[in-house]
Design an enzyme around this catalytic site. Sequence first.
Site, PDB file in Angstrom:
ATOM      1  N   GLU A 172       0.817  -1.221   0.000  1.00  0.00           N
ATOM      2  CA  GLU A 172       0.000   0.000   0.000  1.00  0.00           C
ATOM      3  C   GLU A 172       0.848   1.268   0.000  1.00  0.00           C
ATOM      4  O   GLU A 172       0.521   2.237  -0.691  1.00  0.00           O
ATOM      5  CB  GLU A 172      -0.921   0.004   1.225  1.00  0.00           C
ATOM      6  CG  GLU A 172      -1.812   1.247   1.290  1.00  0.00           C
ATOM      7  CD  GLU A 172      -2.658   1.288   2.552  1.00  0.00           C
ATOM      8  OE1 GLU A 172      -3.594   2.081   2.595  1.00  0.00           O
ATOM      9  OE2 GLU A 172      -2.351   0.527   3.495  1.00  0.00           O
ATOM     10  N   ASP A 173       1.955   1.271   0.754  1.00  0.00           N
ATOM     11  CA  ASP A 173       2.661   2.525   1.016  1.00  0.00           C
ATOM     12  C   ASP A 173       4.062   2.622   0.414  1.00  0.00           C
ATOM     13  O   ASP A 173       4.745   3.631   0.623  1.00  0.00           O
ATOM     14  CB  ASP A 173       2.780   2.750   2.537  1.00  0.00           C
ATOM     15  CG  ASP A 173       1.422   2.943   3.191  1.00  0.00           C
ATOM     16  OD1 ASP A 173       0.503   3.435   2.514  1.00  0.00           O
ATOM     17  OD2 ASP A 173       1.281   2.593   4.384  1.00  0.00           O
TER      18      ASP A 173
END
Length: 712
Positions: free
Chosen positions: A81-82
């Site tokens: 996600e990051d």
Amino acid sequence: MLQEVALSADDLIGLVAAYNPKTDADRIRAAYEFGASMHDGQFRHSGEPYFTHPVTVAALLTEQRLDDATIITALLHDTIEDTKANFADISRQFGREIAELVDGVTKLTNLQLSSTETKQAENFRKLFIAMSRDMRVILVKLADRLHNMRTIKYQRPEKQVQKSRETMDIYAPLAGRMGMQWMRDELEDLSFQVLNSDRRNSIMRRFVTLRKESGDVIEKITTDLKLELKKAHISAQVSGRAKRPYSIWRKMEQKGQGFSRLADIYGFRIITENREDCYRVLGAIHARWTAVPGRFKDYISQPKSNGYRSIHTTVSGRDGKLVEMQIRTREMNDVAESGVAAHWSYRDGVRSENPFAVDPANWLKSLTERFDEADHDEFLEHVKLEMYSDQVFCFTPKGDVIKLPRGATPIDYAYGIHTSIGDRCVGAKVDGLRVPLWTRLKNGQSVEIITAEGQRPQSTWLDIATTGRAKQAIRRSLRAEDRERFIKLGRELARVAFEHMGKDATPKALATAARRLGLSDRDELLAQLGSAELAARDVVSALYPNLVTSPAVEEITRDRAVLGLASDQTSTRANCCKPIPGERIVGITYRGKGVVVHAIDCPVLVEVEDQPDRWVDLHWHAGPHAPAYDVTLELTISNDAGVLGRICTLIGEQKANISDLNFIDRKPDFYRLRIDLHLRDVEHLHMVMTALEAESNVAALHRFRDMARKPS
């Protein structure tokens, strides 16, 4: 260069190896280094390197003794996600199992579970689909949410509220339903701290006061328990703890009880070697202390649906304090602590077998089987029905859901729909069958209320209803028919009683008496007078108790008023809060000032909460005190002839001395002034204020405390 984090790879591997000596240390180290490199340069709102978060989540999961795959997933759970890493990168370096777990956690993170829109039901579907594929996904997500809630103070205020509501509504009940009650308790309490900090702080302050009054109750009762078990030749571990503030507040709300009357403030746990010893411990406890009726539950012979097994009993312990005891074996305790995580826990490098563990995957399977046949709303209702097991969800004939507390009856259900439905209720059908009104409703039942015109609530319904809303509506209706007649009679009784004491039963005097007696308003007071629920002398006494003289008793002077000081200590009263006898007090030591006595609710105490060595446990000497304690009252009075004279006369009638009087605001129609009085105690203060509040020309009144004059 990579940022340093609080827990090193070797530290984390050591935590895993403590319960799983066969752990693949190289694989965990590789995941640690990969995650650290991906998150390099990223920081949390607290200013810490971002990778401290995945490492902490992994450490939390080691407390559940989870397998290597779950620990590695925790280290990598935010990489897709990051960071620039993707599913293929994770799969190539750590295998498809890890990649799918990380991807599952990522998808859960992106779900807006707190949404109030229709898509909330669809997101719940996705949540349970992910869980049904691999339960470890939700274990990582719950640990992730727990750490985020522990550090939520660094988020924006609106984000704190949004995340706390989502946690309270979704993740905390989910943790409880999966058997991880400790996590549910902490998640709820962390959310409570954000959503209602004032009430939480109030409960914490009461704990501080209770500890100062009673000492370490947990240590004392633990010692008593160990002594009784030793006498009975029973080998067991004993531990105690104070319940979390949210748990206490919820029980206060549910039971309508104050903090001091609540039985569940302290909890004690006794862990035995085998099932037979559980019942031997129960016998030893009941032989030593008095059991509280209705507070015994045997979840060993009748386990909860999530596998929870324990014996619960509440007894009247040391000094009459009510305490809850939980008795269970080590294996039962593992399930109670870990819930679903018990299925994945390791001991000595192998999956541990626990005969008491129940696989919640069966529950998830029962949900997923309904995915194709249920629409969004039906699915959402069913999910909440399963998750919120401490409540009862019943259905109307139209399919609407009515939420009630456990133990509710059709009477509660009827008033839960509408007051008029409850008032006209003559019967009920549950799942199509006629049932008595005292029937206890269960989750998922369909309830139909039968009504009739002209029906009125019966007094017997008060014993049947369990919700405050239903009881209040029933009482209100029972009094309504005769209310006007009772009010008229009560007004005449009040007039005669007041005239006998040389006073007038003015509307304001009666309203003040009602407030003093804990009644809602003047009409309620008159209605109770007319119906003989309240005596006229009690109304007069509530306003003018000092008109009844009492025999003279030796007064306690100021030099011996405070108890609890050491022989070499002197005390002075704090200028900020000016405590008086009868108020809860505590002493704070100040350099060069000795011990300064503060009221327990003084805001200044917040500044020394982290300095317990300066606190001194104090209390007032019992008995009548001399009228030597200055108190300031601030009044707003009408600017009419004779008003100030009547105010001074009222104060004099209460045997209070005025030492100073200052006008702080003068207007054509009112004056605002402060009056300094010398009083005996808090009851004397209440008598003076009640007499003044009953005066028609007093528009406002409060006790003035100059918080700017705090000790240094």
